[in-house]
Design an enzyme around this catalytic site. Sequence first.
Site, PDB file in Angstrom:
ATOM      1  N   ASP A 107      -4.017  -8.419  16.904  1.00 19.22           N
ATOM      2  CA  ASP A 107      -4.712  -7.666  15.950  1.00 19.22           C
ATOM      3  C   ASP A 107      -5.860  -8.331  15.512  1.00 19.22           C
ATOM      4  OD1 ASP A 107      -4.649  -7.000  12.650  1.00 19.22           O
ATOM      5  OD2 ASP A 107      -4.633  -5.431  13.975  1.00 19.22           O
ATOM      6  N   ASN A 108      -7.245  -7.723  15.551  1.00 21.72           N
ATOM      7  CA  ASN A 108      -8.303  -8.579  15.210  1.00 21.72           C
ATOM      8  C   ASN A 108      -8.348 -10.045  15.439  1.00 21.72           C
ATOM      9  OD1 ASN A 108      -9.424  -6.460  13.797  1.00 21.72           O
ATOM     10  ND2 ASN A 108      -8.361  -6.834  11.793  1.00 21.72           N
TER      11      ASN A 108
ATOM     12  N   LYS B 290       0.546   4.413   8.918  1.00 21.32           N
ATOM     13  CA  LYS B 290       0.348   3.243   8.650  1.00 21.32           C
ATOM     14  C   LYS B 290       1.154   2.892   7.416  1.00 21.32           C
ATOM     15  CE  LYS B 290      -4.171   3.085   9.346  1.00 21.32           C
ATOM     16  NZ  LYS B 290      -5.519   2.646   9.256  1.00 21.32           N
ATOM     17  N   TYR B 291       1.441   3.964   6.614  1.00 28.40           N
ATOM     18  CA  TYR B 291       1.447   3.847   5.397  1.00 28.40           C
ATOM     19  C   TYR B 291       2.878   4.627   4.926  1.00 28.40           C
ATOM     20  CZ  TYR B 291      -3.332   2.343   5.345  1.00 28.40           C
ATOM     21  OH  TYR B 291      -4.404   1.613   5.510  1.00 28.40           O
TER      22      TYR B 291
ATOM     23  N   LYS C 233       0.922  -1.212  -0.100  1.00 27.76           N
ATOM     24  CA  LYS C 233       0.003  -0.053  -0.001  1.00 27.76           C
ATOM     25  C   LYS C 233       0.855   1.361  -0.156  1.00 27.76           C
ATOM     26  CE  LYS C 233      -4.152  -1.922   0.459  1.00 27.76           C
ATOM     27  NZ  LYS C 233      -5.107  -1.884   1.515  1.00 27.76           N
TER      28      LYS C 233
ATOM     29  N   GLU D  87      -7.575  -6.704  20.261  1.00 31.08           N
ATOM     30  CA  GLU D  87      -8.146  -5.469  19.500  1.00 31.08           C
ATOM     31  C   GLU D  87      -9.072  -6.198  18.666  1.00 31.08           C
ATOM     32  OE1 GLU D  87      -7.158  -5.041  16.152  1.00 31.08           O
ATOM     33  OE2 GLU D  87      -7.649  -2.626  15.804  1.00 31.08           O
TER      34      GLU D  87
ATOM     35  N   ASP E  48      -2.959  -6.431   0.184  1.00 35.05           N
ATOM     36  CA  ASP E  48      -1.562  -6.755   0.662  1.00 35.05           C
ATOM     37  C   ASP E  48      -1.504  -7.751   1.683  1.00 35.05           C
ATOM     38  OD1 ASP E  48      -1.247  -3.868   2.768  1.00 35.05           O
ATOM     39  OD2 ASP E  48      -2.850  -5.168   2.396  1.00 35.05           O
TER      40      ASP E  48
END
Lengths: 672, 672
Positions: free
Chosen positions: A400-401, A541-542, A269, A429, A364
């Site tokens: 994460d998730n 983040k990017y 990304k 999270e 990604d």
Amino acid sequence: MATDLEQRNTQRQAGTLIENPYRISIPEVRPHLGCGRYAIKRVVGDTLHITADVIKEGHDTLAAEARYRLVDTPSGDGEWKTVPMTFSYENDEWSATISLEEIGKVEYTVAAWTDHWASWTDEVRRKVAAGRDVASELLEGTQLVRDAAGHAAAEVAGTLERYADLIESASRQEDALHVAGTPELGRLMAEHQLRDDLTTHSRQLYIRVQRERARFGAWYEFFPRSQGTEPGKHGTFRDAERRLAPVRSMGFDVIYLPPIHPIGVTNRKGRNNSLIAQPGDPGSPWAIGNEHGGHDAVNPELGTIEDFDHFIGAARDVGLEIALDLAIQCSPDHPYVREHPEWFRRRPDGTIKYAENPPKRYEDIVALDLWCEDYKALWNELKRVVLFWISHGVEIFRVDNPHTKPLAFWEWLIAEVHRDHPGVIFLSEAFTRPKRMQELAKIGFGQSYTYYTWRNARWELEQFLRDLTATEQAQYMQANFFTNTQDILHEYLQHGGRPAFKIRVALAATLSTTYGIYSGFELIENTPVRPGSEEYLDSEKYEVRVRDWEAPGNIIGYIQRLNEARRNNRALQLYTNLRFHYPDNQNIIAYSKATEDWSNRILVVANLDPFNPQESTVHLDGAAIGLENWSHYALHDLITGARYEWWGLSGYVRLDPHDEPVHLFRIEPLPY
Amino acid sequence: MATDLEQRNTQRQAGTLIENPYRISIPEVRPHLGCGRYAIKRVVGDTLHITADVIKEGHDTLAAEARYRLVDTPSGDGEWKTVPMTFSYENDEWSATISLEEIGKVEYTVAAWTDHWASWTDEVRRKVAAGRDVASELLEGTQLVRDAAGHAAAEVAGTLERYADLIESASRQEDALHVAGTPELGRLMAEHQLRDDLTTHSRQLYIRVQRERARFGAWYEFFPRSQGTEPGKHGTFRDAERRLAPVRSMGFDVIYLPPIHPIGVTNRKGRNNSLIAQPGDPGSPWAIGNEHGGHDAVNPELGTIEDFDHFIGAARDVGLEIALDLAIQCSPDHPYVREHPEWFRRRPDGTIKYAENPPKRYEDIVALDLWCEDYKALWNELKRVVLFWISHGVEIFRVDNPHTKPLAFWEWLIAEVHRDHPGVIFLSEAFTRPKRMQELAKIGFGQSYTYYTWRNARWELEQFLRDLTATEQAQYMQANFFTNTQDILHEYLQHGGRPAFKIRVALAATLSTTYGIYSGFELIENTPVRPGSEEYLDSEKYEVRVRDWEAPGNIIGYIQRLNEARRNNRALQLYTNLRFHYPDNQNIIAYSKATEDWSNRILVVANLDPFNPQESTVHLDGAAIGLENWSHYALHDLITGARYEWWGLSGYVRLDPHDEPVHLFRIEPLPY
């Protein structure tokens, strides 16, 4: 089919109940979570108040004890400890308090039996008071003593036999009764009499005893690659080390890092989540894995594993813990894709599937299939990764998730890790429906992100905090109140300016014992990518986002004072002691936390309006805070140092958000 | 040691969770009682609303069904029935309603699985709506259809294969999607697709489905020996037969008889509980057993077993049931004492122990020891006695003081009886602490005496009735509101005169679906043995009390009208539909009961002051009774026949206890 548990139900076998009938019923032991399906959670040093219902026919006196032991340690199960329970007539229940002195998993239960000696003593007293002859009763009592002697060690048996002889040989009933009422005999009988109908509660109940950090801590999230000093230049762990002291001086306890692993190149990304990365774009850290390795590797742009070891050592030296991000997903370049194609979901044409939440696709990231045929190997590999980082000194994982991975996997993984490493903390999270969030917490996650960022109005906050701290949720879930994350910049912060940031961090730091900020918060970063979005503009983040960490307008000093107040006031280190009070003005919220003995009492009064001054009379719930109509006390504001003198159960406040939107009062009694 | 249940806890075996991981979590199915330790109770014809939490990772669509079957019948377990469950987003739970059409024990559970076809359909719709190419998804869908065909019967398989072919061969994606969306295919897939991760809730849950009498009935207690016509002369079953029609015409459904067995002579009690019986004193029927037999014999003074059979047949003919008293105790003359000395508690000198509650001693009763070494023989003998009376047509047992006998015994006995006789009702007469009363109900007693006689003030009644009908207690305990018993003549009745009797029976008959009176109540018998006592003067427990059953001043007509109202108004036959309303005057209580569709609504307004007229505005809770501010309706008093016109949600009442202390209104809508 797989089922959670089996249960042999007495009712199905009522016909066999006559073969092995229970003598005493202990239908419930509290607290319990799902009748023992899940462990409740506590912190080492806590005491646990256990209560039980014990039911038997007739009018005999009963006795009960609480029993507990460590289980599932590397050396097996510990020894049982017992604590006598006392009976409350008012509540018709038995209770005891046990101390949780070691980290790990504790099993607890309750055993009860008929106290024949106490029953006999009670019966005889009543009959004597009614003027009855008790010759026969004395014979029965003597027999009880001899029965006890028959099962006791020699010395005790001798003492008991002598008592029996004395009772038997007494010429008058009064003398016999006098001997029978001897306190020493009572103590000996309590301990040595036959417990012939001893019954234990039918369910196994568990407590996960955690270390203090599981409950209390201030967290700071940063991206290591942004901790350099040259704008646009990818930072390293050496750069990040220079940030440890400043973060520690802000008063934080934990630094949470997004994934530190090599980042995928395929479909990387670009800035602001664009589908195509430009040369030099670092990609999302959550697109894990490339030619340099996967989940057990360090992104070479950050440094080596030795650099990481040095970093975590330096953190330890200043008193900081490092929390890593555990994201169970892969970029298309991850070594697993090449080495274990069987671990991934495939499309019918054989190509690998990307992670999706239809119609959203994460180009990604490819989807690991934790239910693949080879799932055991995959689960064990993931466990190996976690243990690898534990061996490098990591004791906290922000997951994460987790709600996109099987519950059974998490339940297994967390229990496996906790057997040898009971101090490891797993933070969930999972921004999803409440029952899913709660189930994750029940099956093992010690901490959870919550809906905090979306609870801004007073009534919302009050209901939300009551749910968290005053219902069954508090038995198993520790809220971690991040004010913002790399994914969430709430509208309140976008529009409310510096006062909004002060308000939200003061609330987070005092409503919950565990809270955090994502770096940039202290610098009042508040620009969304577009109006109506909760994503940051130029999201870290990017891209690499180097900041001046002491930029003007920051609220570093404010956060320092909040964290100092948390450290110095025990009341702010307890979770379920939160109580709300009653300002007339709905823009103002008031709540208190106190230690059980009232020695430390904190009262927070906050203006939730970041734009306008608000004022109000505040009515205090005296019983909730140990105050009376005639109390005289100072409210010592721990943020400004100011002191205000109050009497009784109400007072007046005025809060200007551009000055100080929040009072953080310590209640300090004054003489009359 | 004996324990209630065992539980294999997943946590103890976390290491093995990887061997057999659960695919889906169904943490709770509601209702449940003690996580399945006890059966909930319902009545045949009820529907049961089952809800369940179902949790799985990710975003797949799930499906769930409720399953239920009769179990423990003489012919074994029945076939499973299934009902699809529907998901509520608002409550985040699945629900279904099942019909309870047969008396007996029903097992229920919930199964859930991933609905792959619905998940696929949902995914494809979202992608199509977002303009994505779905060629790969269509291949996946085709495969799902072929997988289903592979497991289906020939004809269905053929249909499915044809659908798969059509999808595959469609030239355009739109056409393929059109075929995939065919309702018939959807139905076939819902039924035949692989339910590869089907998971069942881990606990076994039960419902005891009882006959309607377990919930609804009016009870009348009389002593057969007092049903003669000649004062002082011991009545017989033939005399008692003559009372059946009058009792039935009062509207009662059940006649409860104190023990009908031979009565002990040794230490027989005399009038007013005197320790020495005079010649001719009949003794207490609860001192069971003499030379003429014990629990399976009929007191010859009442008649023979044939006379009993005739009596119960005559009762059946007029529509009355007979409830017998089951008192597990013996007089010193009972055959068991001679034939089974091992079944009794002994004093050290070998003499038999009398029943006691120290310092009280029941000189005419000896104590059976249900935990004696030979307990199995004793328990089986007691079961034989119960089955004996069942074989003589008895389907209801009022159990005397069950809290003095082991819980395990009752749990076993009731389950044993219910296996072959699921319609038998056991009424618990346990005046003891609430948790003990509740445990007896949970382990099997269908009905219970309660604290009703001691709940006289409005706030007491409201709290008490909420506890009974609006908490978990309603899941397992049916209150039987006796206004008085042979042991209990409450002060309110002693002093309140005829109005007090009307008030208390009207309350009992309308607050609960099951209520009773002890004979003499209708004649306003209200004299205690001494002031401050709740015992009757010249108690029928110790002497024959022949009455003029139509003595002047009786309230027979009043009771007739109450029972008629109960029979004719469905709302009064439901237990948990009770709602309270708000008279300003605390001397007046107001409550309503309604059918779920509002077609039958009853509103009771009662003056609790038996001495003085009371008046009040009554404010109605509209939502509780299906009324609005603009409603226009008649309140039709079913006791007097009068009608009153009301509008909206409040009105005025005046109740003179010497006239009619209680309004029993039926709400009858009027046009605008």
